[in-house]
Enzyme design. Structure first.
Site, PDB file in Angstrom:
ATOM      1  CE  LYS A  42      -3.337  -2.400   2.940  1.00  0.00           C
ATOM      2  NZ  LYS A  42      -3.800  -2.514   4.339  1.00  0.00           N
ATOM      3  N   GLY A  43       2.080   1.134   0.507  1.00  0.00           N
ATOM      4  CA  GLY A  43       2.893   2.317   0.803  1.00  0.00           C
ATOM      5  C   GLY A  43       3.088   3.307  -0.334  1.00  0.00           C
ATOM      6  CG  ASP A 102      14.561  -0.966   5.132  1.00  0.00           C
ATOM      7  OD1 ASP A 102      15.743  -1.181   5.395  1.00  0.00           O
ATOM      8  OD2 ASP A 102      13.701  -0.851   6.022  1.00  0.00           O
ATOM      9  CG  ASP A 158       2.615   0.915   7.408  1.00  0.00           C
ATOM     10  OD1 ASP A 158       3.613   0.731   6.678  1.00  0.00           O
ATOM     11  OD2 ASP A 158       2.055  -0.008   8.034  1.00  0.00           O
ATOM     12  NE  ARG A 164      -0.564   1.990   4.713  1.00  0.00           N
ATOM     13  CZ  ARG A 164       0.462   1.146   4.562  1.00  0.00           C
ATOM     14  NH1 ARG A 164       1.583   1.592   4.024  1.00  0.00           N
ATOM     15  NH2 ARG A 164       0.379  -0.111   4.927  1.00  0.00           N
TER      16      ARG A 164
HETATM   17  C1  PRP Z   1       7.510  -1.676   2.875  1.00  0.00           C
HETATM   18  C2  PRP Z   1       7.700  -0.595   1.837  1.00  0.00           C
HETATM   19  C3  PRP Z   1       8.435  -1.325   0.737  1.00  0.00           C
HETATM   20  C4  PRP Z   1       9.275  -2.333   1.473  1.00  0.00           C
HETATM   21  C5  PRP Z   1      10.693  -1.881   1.513  1.00  0.00           C
HETATM   22  O1  PRP Z   1       6.400  -2.445   2.507  1.00  0.00           O
HETATM   23  O2  PRP Z   1       6.483  -0.064   1.397  1.00  0.00           O
HETATM   24  O3  PRP Z   1       7.555  -1.986  -0.147  1.00  0.00           O
HETATM   25  O4  PRP Z   1       8.717  -2.442   2.780  1.00  0.00           O
HETATM   26  O5  PRP Z   1      11.487  -2.722   2.259  1.00  0.00           O
HETATM   27  P1  PRP Z   1      12.658  -3.628   1.680  1.00  0.00           P
HETATM   28  O6  PRP Z   1      13.505  -2.803   0.756  1.00  0.00           O
HETATM   29  O7  PRP Z   1      13.399  -4.015   2.957  1.00  0.00           O
HETATM   30  O8  PRP Z   1      12.077  -4.820   1.004  1.00  0.00           O
HETATM   31  P2  PRP Z   1       5.482  -3.282   3.492  1.00  0.00           P
HETATM   32  O9  PRP Z   1       5.800  -4.727   3.310  1.00  0.00           O
HETATM   33  O10 PRP Z   1       5.597  -2.720   4.877  1.00  0.00           O
HETATM   34  O11 PRP Z   1       4.041  -3.072   2.924  1.00  0.00           O
HETATM   35  P3  PRP Z   1       3.196  -1.696   2.750  1.00  0.00           P
HETATM   36  O12 PRP Z   1       3.680  -1.048   1.491  1.00  0.00           O
HETATM   37  O13 PRP Z   1       1.782  -2.166   2.641  1.00  0.00           O
HETATM   38  O14 PRP Z   1       3.451  -0.825   3.972  1.00  0.00           O
END
Ligand code: PRP
Length: 180
Positions: A42-43, A102, A158, A164
């Site tokens: 969703k981010g 990340d 989030d 968000r």
């Molecule tokens: C978060 C963010 C990225 C991912 C980055 O997603 O939105 O998609 O983590 O992290 P990485 O580089 O360590 O893989 P999340 O899984 O929290 O889902 P969301 O987008 O629904 O918050």
């Protein structure tokens, strides 16, 4: 400012300015090409919508869900794809858009999956880049802001589903995650 935020890292105006710059740059670099933004829910939803509107060339939108975090503040290390793109992306130029890179595992996993669908190209676009936390040496092709390794929320980011819709990116007060 929201009472759970320790301080604002990136103000709303800075975000909007940077999104416009990226939109202009992408419009120039992708002029004449069939472009599709793949937004990672969703981010990335806020960033992908703003970025697409900052682009002056025709852009399609697709959505995927790839989750790695659960409700904690650190990555679980595995990435599950829960929703795939709907339309055919063969021959199209894909911009894979996320709110943050990340560890880099999400982009790596999703890119590998999208490559099997034979797009003309795939480039990654991240609003925020936590460079210090990378586990796979992968860099995003386009980055809004490089940020320190702090727990940030807002503009799509989030904590356990909350914050968000803050229009800025801020650092969460540690006592907020101590509550859970
Ligand atoms: C978060 C963010 C990225 C991912 C980055 O997603 O939105 O998609 O983590 O992290 P990485 O580089 O360590 O893989 P999340 O899984 O929290 O889902 P969301 O987008 O629904 O918050």
């Amino acid at each position: 400012m929201n009472e759970d935020i320790r301080d604002i890292l990136i103000e709303e105006e800075q975000i909007q300015k940077r999104v416009k710059e990226l939109g202009k740059q992408l419009s120039e670099e992708y002029a004449g090409k069939r472009v599709i933004i793949v937004c990672l829910l969703k981010g990335a939803v806020y960033f992908a919508c703003d970025l697409s509107r900052a682009m002056s060339i025709p852009v399609r939108m697709e959505f995927m869900v790839a989750s790695s975090y659960g409700d904690g503040t650190t990555t679980s290390g595995s990435v599950a794809v829960r929703l795939d793109v709907h339309d055919d992306i063969a021959g199209m130029h894909v911009l894979l858009v996320d709110d943050i890179i990340d560890t880099g595992l999400t982009f790596e996993r999703v890119k590998t999956l999208l490559e099997t669908k034979k797009p003309a190209s795939i480039k990654t676009v991240a609003m925020c880049d936590k460079k210090d936390r990378r586990q796979n040496g992968l860099d995003a092709d386009y980055v809004g802001f490089t940020i320190p390794d702090e727990f940030v929320v807002g503009y799509g980011l989030d904590y356990a589903g909350d914050y968000r819709n803050l229009p800025y990116i801020g650092v969460l007060k540690p006592n907020v995650y101590a509550r859970t």
